[in-house]
Scaffold this active site. Structure first.
Site, short mmCIF file in Angstrom:
data_model
loop_
_atom_site.label_atom_id
_atom_site.label_comp_id
_atom_site.label_asym_id
_atom_site.label_seq_id
_atom_site.Cartn_x
_atom_site.Cartn_y
_atom_site.Cartn_z
CG ASN A 169 -1.68 12.94 -3.47
OD1 ASN A 169 -0.77 12.24 -3.05
ND2 ASN A 169 -2.15 12.83 -4.71
CE1 TYR A 173 -2.46 9.91 -9.19
CE2 TYR A 173 -2.83 12.25 -8.88
CZ TYR A 173 -2.58 11.00 -8.35
OH TYR A 173 -2.45 10.86 -6.99
NE ARG A 174 -3.82 7.80 -19.51
CZ ARG A 174 -3.92 6.47 -19.41
NH1 ARG A 174 -2.89 5.76 -19.02
NH2 ARG A 174 -5.05 5.86 -19.69
CD1 TRP A 187 -6.19 11.25 -9.99
CD2 TRP A 187 -8.19 12.17 -9.61
NE1 TRP A 187 -5.97 12.53 -9.56
CE2 TRP A 187 -7.18 13.12 -9.32
CE3 TRP A 187 -9.52 12.52 -9.45
CZ2 TRP A 187 -7.48 14.41 -8.87
CZ3 TRP A 187 -9.83 13.80 -8.99
CH2 TRP A 187 -8.81 14.73 -8.72
CD GLU A 235 3.05 12.92 -2.78
OE1 GLU A 235 2.60 11.76 -2.75
OE2 GLU A 235 2.41 13.89 -2.28
CG ASP A 285 -0.09 3.57 -19.71
OD1 ASP A 285 0.80 4.16 -19.08
OD2 ASP A 285 -1.29 3.61 -19.38
#
Length: 606
Positions: A169, A173-174, A187, A235, A285
């Site tokens: 994967n 994710y920050r 996550w 991806e 965000d």
């Protein structure tokens, strides 16, 4: 396609779409403030060559316009992405047989690049730092907003392997930098990375992680894309398909994971599920609000590799529009053909920037039978990450879906509140602060299609705007055809409903089908209103149908919810840059060689 990030930067510079900032700038808030102004005015991408106290330059704004995003994806326009996928999906073998197989061969070229290439050496491993040599403070990681819990890596390509199946994967994710050799890993509940973590915890194993920064900008996009869960497809495959050449992958120096050979940096390490979680956040965000503190795993960095002369890529998120809006639009176009394969009556769909992706979806359908709008809306709710959508507005085929507000006004002409609205429940993005509980809340479907006799038929309606509105102390108001908005300072429970009933009892509610209520720190601008309201509603709790002068009116209570109203969660603040940073950037603007901002005289920013 671009082989790597530097090739993209060089091309933007040749085209006049890149501005180099040669004066020293701070990665704590200053870069954010400058980049935010650039993207909101359609300005160029930025390369900050000198970052105070850091060893590497910062590149930001690569996806800052629709045109630049299309260029990063190697297509003439974002719409072309969907056209390419549609062409691939049109692999119709007819009745089968040898003739059918040969008819497919010319189209198989579309799969060129689908499979990655393994390479033995990689530019990203020109410099290798291990153990005590690792120092994340050398990287110009941005502190984006004043209340952020610290600096955050905002464009990480996080690579993990399923501990049971071995499936790879690549997700974005920050990552909050905690110290020289560790970060938090954001996550969320529904993410694939979280699933890998949960499996590792169940097996009692450490989870190896590699984090790439940079590379072909298509790869960065692919990490954000909602790739369907097909075994053997990840991806890297999507990026290779889009770029027409396989992504070159090398083996990590301390982890058994593939890493993009042409990246700028790779952080290698592990997460130990046996360790206690760490506090992560707050973070300004993409919703335009802060995500509050929560507990997430700690990522231990065992090695950092990078190119010689590496450039650190970054983005910022916050109040729309931001550059993530163009990445969202790319996913829209890319996955439209797949949505149409499952729901063939879908003519098009659009997620307006004011809805920050999941809060608002406009969908146009080729309607043929009663109830079809609800069928399609519920079908859309079942498509991957579309499950997080909060408000779904359905219109007839041919309706313009953007600008979003104009599409909403058009839908109201055919939607009788109550009769043509439907409330349900389902999964909600865990970043949503207003739902009844984290990750779970209400959803609203508004059927703005023309009504068939079985649905009650069309009801005559003339949208109106009244020249004068009720004078109420502390209440700011504005009307558009069919829509009435009011902002006020909420101090007591039930205040919004009382105001709604008061307004709708007046003659000025004639010709109105939607009443929007929100807090007084919101401008009476359609996009800002809808941004604030859609963030602040749980439709099951905050969408009401009340009587107006000429029929029912849909009311959306987008005000801050109070504990006295039964809301037990903490309410986050909106993202606002500190006045001191704004002033400092104003004073430095001209000296940094930045272009004058639209609507501002040069002397006001010099």
């Amino acid at each position: 396609m671009y082989r790597n990030l530097k090739a993209f930067i060089d091309d933007l510079e040749r085209r006049g779409e890149l501005l180099r900032v040669r004066e020293e700038v701070s990665c704590e808030l200053e870069i954010t403030e400058i980049a935010d102004r650039m993207v909101k005015t359609g300005g160029p991408a930025l390369l900050f060559e000198k970052v105070e106290g850091r060893d590497f330059p910062v590149f930001i704004g690569g996806y800052g316009t629709a045109e630049r995003t299309a260029r990063a994806m190697g297509v003439p326009s974002i719409d072309a992405l969907g056209e390419r996928v549609a062409k691939l999906m049109d692999l119709n073998p007819g009745k089968g047989g040898l003739k059918a197989v040969f008819s497919l061969l010319p189209k198989l070229g579309e799969l060129k690049g689908f499979f990655p290439k393994r390479v033995s050496s990689a530019p990203v491993q020109e410099v290798v730092l291990r153990g005590e040599q690792v120092d994340l403070s050398r990287l110009p990681v941005l502190k984006c907003w004043p209340l952020d819990g610290g600096p955050f890596i905002t464009l990480p390509l996080v690579i993990t392997k399923d501990p049971e199946t071995g499936e790879l994967n690549l997700g974005m994710y920050r990552m909050q930098v905690l110290d020289r050799r560790s970060t938090a890993m954001h996550w969320q509940l529904h993410k694939v990375g979280r699933r890998h973590y949960d499996k590792a915890k169940k097996l009692g194993k450490r989870l190896e992680v590699a984090v790439a920064l940079g590379g072909d900008p298509i790869l960065t996009y692919a990490a954000t894309a909602p790739v369907p869960p097909i075994p053997g497809v990840n991806e890297f495959n999507l990026a290779g398909f889009l770029r027409g050449a396989g992504v070159e992958l090398a083996k990590g120096v301390t982890v058994d994971l593939p890493v993009p050979a042409e990246a700028e940096f790779v952080l290698e390490g592990y997460i130990d599920p046996a360790e206690e979680l760490v506090v992560e956040g707050p973070f300004g965000d993409h919703t335009g609000f802060y995500t509050l503190e929560d507990l997430y795993p700690r990522f231990h960095v065992t090695a950092v590799t990078h190119r010689k002369g590496a450039v650190y890529p970054a983005t910022i998120v916050g109040r729309p529009p931001m550059e993530d809006a163009y990445l969202i639009e790319a996913s829209e176009r890319l996955f439209l053909p797949a949505a149409q394969l499952i729901l063939p009556e879908v003519a098009d769909y659009h997620m307006p920037p004011a809805g920050v992706a999941h809060n608002w979806v406009n969908v146009a359908i080729k309607k043929a039978y009663p109830g079809q709008a609800y069928k399609v809306a519920n079908g859309m709710f079942g498509l991957g990450q579309m499950m997080f959508a909060k408000v779904m507005v359905v219109l007839g085929a041919g309706a313009k879906l953007k600008p979003g507000f104009e599409a909403l006004v058009e839908a109201l002409k055919h939607a009788v509140p109550g009769r043509d609205t439907l409330i349900s429940r389902g999964p909600i993005d865990v970043l949503d602060h207003s739902s009844r509980s984290m990750g779970y809340g209400g959803k609203l479907i508004l059927d703005g299609t023309r009504k068939l006799p079985e649905e009650g038929g069309e009801v005559p309606f003339t949208p109106r705007v009244h020249p004068s509105l009720p004078a109420l102390p502390g209440v700011r108001q504005k009307q558009w055809p069919g829509v009435w908005a009011a902002t006020f300072a909420k101090t007591t429970p039930g205040q919004a409903r009382a105001l709604a009933e008061q307004l709708l009892a007046t003659p000025q509610s004639a010709g109105i089908r939607l009443l929007l209520l929100t807090d007084d720190d919101t401008a009476l601008d359609p996009d800002e209103l809808l941004w604030a309201i859609l963030n602040n509603i749980d439709p099951e709790r905050d969408a009401w149908v009340l009587p107006g002068a000429e029929g029912p009116v849909l009311v959306l209570d987008g005000t801050r919810k109070l504990a006295e109203e039964g809301f037990a969660r903490r309410w986050p603040p909106k993202i606002v840059m500190s006045p001191e940073v704004v002033r400092r950037v104003d004073e430095r603007w001209e000296g940094l060689g930045l272009p004058p901002l639209p609507g501002r005289a040069p002397e006001s920013v010099g």
